[in-house]
Scaffold this motif. Structure first.
Motif, short mmCIF file in Angstrom:
data_model
loop_
_atom_site.label_atom_id
_atom_site.label_comp_id
_atom_site.label_asym_id
_atom_site.label_seq_id
_atom_site.Cartn_x
_atom_site.Cartn_y
_atom_site.Cartn_z
N GLU A 29 1.01 -1.52 0.03
CA GLU A 29 -0.12 0.22 -0.13
C GLU A 29 1.10 1.36 -0.54
OE1 GLU A 29 -3.75 1.24 2.52
OE2 GLU A 29 -2.65 0.68 3.00
N ARG A 32 2.11 1.32 -3.45
CA ARG A 32 0.80 2.26 -4.47
C ARG A 32 0.71 3.49 -4.25
NH1 ARG A 32 -3.90 3.26 -3.38
NH2 ARG A 32 -4.48 2.69 -1.52
N ARG A 35 4.44 6.03 -5.42
CA ARG A 35 3.77 5.63 -7.17
C ARG A 35 2.85 6.39 -7.70
NH1 ARG A 35 4.98 0.24 -6.35
NH2 ARG A 35 6.44 -0.24 -7.45
N ARG A 153 -8.62 2.71 -2.57
CA ARG A 153 -8.46 1.74 -2.32
C ARG A 153 -9.90 1.27 -1.46
NH1 ARG A 153 -6.54 -2.35 0.78
NH2 ARG A 153 -5.77 -2.19 2.56
#
Length: 163
Positions: A29, A32, A35, A153
Motif C-alpha cells: 500500500e 502504491r 507511486r 482503496r
C-alpha cells in the motif's frame, strides 16, 4: 523507438522498511501511494526509500540534520547520484497517531498523507511554515493525491485534515 509507441518512464525503485515494533501500513500500500505521488514527476529519480521509525530515531535525525529538538512526523532527504537522484523518507507513525487523534482521522490516513508529503519534498516541492502552508500548491497537491489514493482503496471519498 519503433512502432510509434510511447516511451515509458524508467522504473523507480521504492523500498519500504520499518524498525522493529513500529506499526505502519503494509509495504504494498505504501508503494502504491508513493507511486501516485511520483506520477507526472520529471527529473532523474532512481529510488525512494521510505522507513517507518520510532520517535527516538526521528528525533535523532531531526537534531542531527535539521538542528531541531524532538520527534517530528516526517523528514525527507534528496540525495544526488550518478544514475539519478535518490530520496530517503523517514516517518514516525507514533507522531502521526497523535496528529490523527487530534484531527479525528485514522492513523492510516495520516501516515499515508506523510508518505505523499515526503515524496513531494523529495521531488522538490516545498511549503511555507505555519497555517499558510494549508493554502500552498504543495499542500493542495498532497491532499488531491491522498484523496485519490484513499478513494482507490476504499471506493469512498475522504475528508480533509485541518493543519
Amino acid at each position: 523507438m519503433s512502432g510509434g509507441g510511447r516511451r515509458r518512464a524508467p522504473a523507480i525503485v521504492i523500498d519500504v522498511s520499518r524498525e522493529p515494533g513500529v506499526r505502519a501500513p503494509g509495504a504494498a500500500e505504501v508503494r502504491r501511494v508513493a507511486r501516485l505521488a511520483l506520477r507526472g514527476a520529471t527529473g532523474r529519480l532512481a529510488s525512494v526509500s521510505i522507513a517507518f521509525v520510532t520517535n527516538v530515531t526521528i528525533a535523532r535525525l531531526n537534531r542531527r540534520f535539521l538542528a531541531h529538538r524532538g520527534a517530528t512526523d516526517v523528514i525527507s532527504f534528496t540525495l544526488p547520484g550518478p544514475a539519478g537522484d535518490a530520496g530517503d523518507i523517514y516517518i514516525a507513525p507514533a507522531v502521526a497517531r497523535t496528529a490523527a487523534a487530534a484531527h479525528a482521522i485514522t492513523v492510516r490516513e495520516e501516515v499515508l498523507r506523510l508518505v505523499v508529503h515526503g515524496v513531494l519534498h523529495v521531488r522538490g516541492y516545498d511549503h511555507p511554515d505555519g497555517e499558510v502552508r494549508l493554502r500552498s500548491p504543495m499542500w493542495r497537491r498532497q491532499e488531491a493525491i491522498l484523496r485519490r489514493a484513499l478513494r482507490a482503496r476504499t471506493g469512498r471519498a475522504v475528508g480533509r485534515r485541518p493543519a
